[in-house]
Design a protein around this motif. Sequence first.
Motif, PDB file in Angstrom:
ATOM      1  N   SER A   1       0.589 -16.386  51.932  1.00  0.00           N
ATOM      2  CA  SER A   1      -0.868 -16.194  51.963  1.00  0.00           C
ATOM      3  C   SER A   1      -1.264 -15.371  53.185  1.00  0.00           C
ATOM      4  O   SER A   1      -2.111 -14.475  53.097  1.00  0.00           O
TER       5      SER A   1
ATOM      6  N   VAL B   1      -0.551 -11.708  52.501  1.00  0.00           N
ATOM      7  CA  VAL B   1      -1.519 -11.074  51.598  1.00  0.00           C
ATOM      8  C   VAL B   1      -2.851 -10.868  52.319  1.00  0.00           C
ATOM      9  O   VAL B   1      -3.485  -9.815  52.219  1.00  0.00           O
TER      10      VAL B   1
ATOM     11  N   TYR C   1      -1.396 -14.719  41.140  1.00  0.00           N
ATOM     12  CA  TYR C   1      -1.555 -15.647  42.259  1.00  0.00           C
ATOM     13  C   TYR C   1      -1.152 -14.926  43.540  1.00  0.00           C
ATOM     14  O   TYR C   1      -0.050 -14.378  43.625  1.00  0.00           O
TER      15      TYR C   1
ATOM     16  N   GLY D   1      -2.066 -16.458  46.753  1.00  0.00           N
ATOM     17  CA  GLY D   1      -2.119 -17.376  47.888  1.00  0.00           C
ATOM     18  C   GLY D   1      -3.409 -18.167  47.892  1.00  0.00           C
ATOM     19  O   GLY D   1      -4.321 -17.920  47.097  1.00  0.00           O
TER      20      GLY D   1
ATOM     21  N   GLU E   1       1.387  -8.478  41.497  1.00  0.00           N
ATOM     22  CA  GLU E   1       2.782  -8.935  41.606  1.00  0.00           C
ATOM     23  C   GLU E   1       3.600  -8.127  40.587  1.00  0.00           C
ATOM     24  O   GLU E   1       3.275  -8.160  39.399  1.00  0.00           O
TER      25      GLU E   1
HETATM   26  C1  LIG Z   1       3.023 -14.098  44.517  1.00  0.00           C
HETATM   27  C2  LIG Z   1       2.598 -15.057  45.597  1.00  0.00           C
HETATM   28  N1  LIG Z   1       1.782 -14.629  46.568  1.00  0.00           N
HETATM   29  C3  LIG Z   1       1.396 -15.445  47.567  1.00  0.00           C
HETATM   30  C4  LIG Z   1       1.809 -16.755  47.616  1.00  0.00           C
HETATM   31  C5  LIG Z   1       1.361 -17.638  48.731  1.00  0.00           C
HETATM   32  O1  LIG Z   1       2.420 -17.907  49.598  1.00  0.00           O
HETATM   33  P1  LIG Z   1       2.388 -19.179  50.559  1.00  0.00           P
HETATM   34  O2  LIG Z   1       2.410 -20.373  49.679  1.00  0.00           O
HETATM   35  O3  LIG Z   1       3.632 -19.005  51.398  1.00  0.00           O
HETATM   36  O4  LIG Z   1       1.162 -19.073  51.385  1.00  0.00           O
HETATM   37  C6  LIG Z   1       2.659 -17.242  46.614  1.00  0.00           C
HETATM   38  C7  LIG Z   1       3.111 -18.652  46.634  1.00  0.00           C
HETATM   39  O5  LIG Z   1       3.540 -19.195  45.651  1.00  0.00           O
HETATM   40  C8  LIG Z   1       3.062 -16.376  45.588  1.00  0.00           C
HETATM   41  O6  LIG Z   1       3.860 -16.796  44.591  1.00  0.00           O
END
Ligand SMILES: Cc1ncc(COP(=O)(O)O)c(C=O)c1O
Length: 433
Positions: free
Chosen positions: A90, A93, A122, A124, A196
């Motif tokens: 997160s 991003v 998704y 974050g 993604e």
């Molecule tokens: C594609 C993607 N972006 C961002 C995140 C967020 O990462 P974090 O949980 O380390 O903050 C995730 C977590 O699953 C994710 O799959």
Amino acid sequence: MDPPVAVRGDGVYVVDGSGKRYLDASGGAAVSCLGHSHQAVIEAIREQAGKLAFAHTGFFTTEPMEALAEFLATRAPGRLDRIYFLSGGSEAVEAAIKMARQYFLEIGQPQRRTVIARRQSYHGNTLGALAAGGNQWRRAQFEPLLTDVVHISPCYAYRDQRDDEDEAAYGRRVADELETAIQQAEPDTVMAFIAEPVVGATAGAVPAVPGYLKRIREICDRHGVLLILDEVMCGMGRTGTLFACEQDGVAPDLVAIAKGLGAGYQPIGALLATDTIFEAFRSGSGFFQHGHTYMGHAIACAAALAVQRTIEAERLLDNVQRMGALLREGLESRFGNHHHVGDIRGRGLFVGLELVADRSTKEPFDPAKRLHAKVKSAAMARGLMCYPMGGTIDGRRGDHVLLAPPFIVDGEHIAAIVETIGDSIDAALAEAA
Ligand SMILES: Cc1ncc(COP(=O)(O)O)c(C=O)c1O
């Protein structure tokens, strides 16, 4: 039910307080790519902790941070040579969105402020990343706090490709939604598109069709929009190449990585930016108006460097490709004719199964059955970790199971995963009937 207490790791297994062993077929949430007790990583952590645990980046750089940056920069596609370390996905991003905004201030285009993203993505849980994400279930209760982000269709061929389209035509159609969205915004106000390359948690390992990301890249270039790829889950070798976008033949302007970077041995994420972006900051204000206390943490960088060096030295991405193919084969033969498995998809050791009430109509199960939760419990009871989720289609309807085992799995592990996931899905279906 209270979760079991994890007390020990042993390669591809997590062991709980009662001694029960769980085969980690999902790397938690696609994190533990080296398994759980790799000596090289443990040693690197020990050594770095003995020398220096932390030095604030406002005062110092450190050897492991520089070495990890060099490692990533020399292997990243395109001109992604500048690395900004963070403590998770997160944060990476969030930093990408803010860096995109400040970049346009640095180059004299202050009107650029809009982010375009995709439904069912998704990115974050912090507010900027959550606003970019397109998963309704995760967004709903925080909606009043989220900034405006324009959402276009995902690239989700299983559900959205029309009968009169081949993959290429479908990819063009959904990519062109980006062009339309840019044209519909006030002129020159769009700053970035984020996606993604293989959608993870919210859709269950959905790769873009061939050609889709190339067209996205062209559209971004045509309109001066930055392309941000979120490889937090699908990056760092999970799909069989270090960066997932290598297989799509595109290089973004910014890419966020996390999970597999430190493989769970330490919390770490990173944002990779092109030289062009870096130079705009250097020749402009000279300063990115951002930061967190623990960014570039010395032990986290040392652990991630050990993880990445081990993956490379042991040629584990070859194993990801081999074992990924074996996993797909096993799942195809176990579920190829299963009435309730509609789609088997993914890349490398990043594989999703979409569960349906009726394979011919693709009708999903009633969300009230919480089939995904039943699969998870049935698998845990059988000593298998997998990562099922509901809301696959629109944040509410649909169920999938995500598999993302460690890169060190062998053929016997794969056979055990296929057998146990098969039993678990059948048990969950029987319970939900
Ligand atoms: C594609 C993607 N972006 C961002 C995140 C967020 O990462 P974090 O949980 O380390 O903050 C995730 C977590 O699953 C994710 O799959």
